[in-house]
Design a protein around this motif. Sequence first.
Motif, short mmCIF file in Angstrom:
data_model
loop_
_atom_site.label_atom_id
_atom_site.label_comp_id
_atom_site.label_asym_id
_atom_site.label_seq_id
_atom_site.Cartn_x
_atom_site.Cartn_y
_atom_site.Cartn_z
N ARG A 1 0.84 -1.22 0.00
CA ARG A 1 0.00 0.00 0.00
C ARG A 1 0.86 1.26 0.00
O ARG A 1 0.52 2.25 -0.63
CB ARG A 1 -0.97 -0.03 1.19
CG ARG A 1 -2.03 -1.11 0.97
CD ARG A 1 -2.77 -1.45 2.24
NE ARG A 1 -3.71 -0.41 2.61
CZ ARG A 1 -4.30 -0.36 3.81
NH1 ARG A 1 -4.04 -1.29 4.71
NH2 ARG A 1 -5.15 0.61 4.09
N TYR A 2 2.00 1.21 0.70
CA TYR A 2 2.92 2.36 0.63
C TYR A 2 3.57 2.43 -0.75
O TYR A 2 3.70 3.50 -1.33
CB TYR A 2 4.01 2.26 1.71
CG TYR A 2 3.50 2.61 3.09
CD1 TYR A 2 3.08 3.91 3.39
CD2 TYR A 2 3.43 1.66 4.10
CE1 TYR A 2 2.61 4.24 4.65
CE2 TYR A 2 2.97 1.97 5.37
CZ TYR A 2 2.55 3.26 5.63
OH TYR A 2 2.08 3.59 6.88
N ALA A 3 3.96 1.24 -1.30
CA ALA A 3 4.63 1.23 -2.61
C ALA A 3 3.70 1.78 -3.70
O ALA A 3 4.15 2.48 -4.60
CB ALA A 3 5.09 -0.18 -2.95
N ARG A 4 2.38 1.49 -3.59
CA ARG A 4 1.40 2.00 -4.57
C ARG A 4 1.01 3.46 -4.30
O ARG A 4 0.17 4.01 -4.99
CB ARG A 4 0.12 1.16 -4.51
CG ARG A 4 0.24 -0.24 -5.09
CD ARG A 4 -1.15 -0.84 -5.38
NE ARG A 4 -1.97 -0.95 -4.18
CZ ARG A 4 -2.08 -2.07 -3.45
NH1 ARG A 4 -1.42 -3.15 -3.79
NH2 ARG A 4 -2.86 -2.09 -2.39
N ARG A 5 1.57 4.05 -3.23
CA ARG A 5 1.26 5.42 -2.80
C ARG A 5 -0.21 5.60 -2.39
O ARG A 5 -0.78 6.68 -2.44
CB ARG A 5 1.63 6.46 -3.87
CG ARG A 5 3.11 6.50 -4.15
CD ARG A 5 3.41 7.52 -5.24
NE ARG A 5 4.78 7.39 -5.69
CZ ARG A 5 5.83 7.95 -5.10
NH1 ARG A 5 5.67 8.70 -4.03
NH2 ARG A 5 7.04 7.78 -5.58
#
Length: 324
Positions: free
Chosen positions: A311-315
């Motif tokens: 979820r962080y990687a997908r912003r």
Amino acid sequence: MSTPTEQPTKNALGYQEFSIGHFRFARDEYFAHITYPKGAHFMAVDQFLRCILRDVAWGFFYGTLNFDNVVGTIQNYGTVELFCGLMNEAYVAANRQYVERFDTKDLQRVFSAMVEDWTNEGFDPFAAPSETGSAYGPKHGTNPAALSRQRVVASRMVGLPGDVGYRTDENGYPLNRHFRDVPTDQPEVHAEPGFEGSVHAFNLYNYVARSDVTWNPSVVSQVKYSLFCPTTEEYILPVKHGNDRVEWFVQVSDEIIWDVEDGKTGKPRARVTMKAGDVAAMPADICHKGYSPKRSLLLVWENGDPTLPQRYARRELNPYPVEM
Ligand code: PHB
Ligand code: FE
């Protein structure tokens, strides 16, 4: 995916050499030497052993463990990447970065064998420098007791029936030399009738002040994904941790200075001095290294939700927890 190719051979100082995929590892009296298809790297062997033992004991932790500005591992939860230069802007700009992915158990096996063979009698990679012997010299003896510590993980909370027990003088955990002034009394619990089995408390200072290791968060309580991971710190966090989620730090005693850098490039972002009582949210896109001038007590509050890294990687989530 690389397959392991381990054929340990001994060098003239008595140390085995190791390989996995296209990486080779050798040690001499003072240094660990790493060779890989695009180059060679070396680092102080005590620092190297402190890093790989943490990788092994923590099952590669959350996110990235940088052993220095060049070499490190990335947790992919099932597989692990071992890299040189990947988190270093200059290496990447010169196309000198190199990375290989391994099954977690394969890298775990090679790192375990390496830390076992390269750790001499008297050296404890988890201990503060003032509380351990030297890592250096030709091979002499082993230190299995220092290497076999399991990371303490309470399934609910320390002290509950069937869960992790307390640390006491009697079971081999005296108060650390810097924490002799810590109160050791137990809290009084006065539960409402009918709730006697549902309320629990213990003296966290007394528990953590008896830790014989440094920079090694243990899980003392778990509520769903909320993990309280206190740790005692002294000298320098061996790894530079690249977060893959937000971590909250509560500085419970004394002081730690944190160097905070961009998680991908290693560019400096901040220096944070945390004094007793300070609370910080360390962002999901940074790496950090801590410096503790004397033994201090830090509470790391982790969110164990396995969906967070994506979820962080997908912003989808901001790398910081609050807008101000
Ligand atoms: C961290 O990187 O968040 C970390 C790791 C080990 C510690 C403290 C903090 O002991
Ligand atoms: Fe961290």
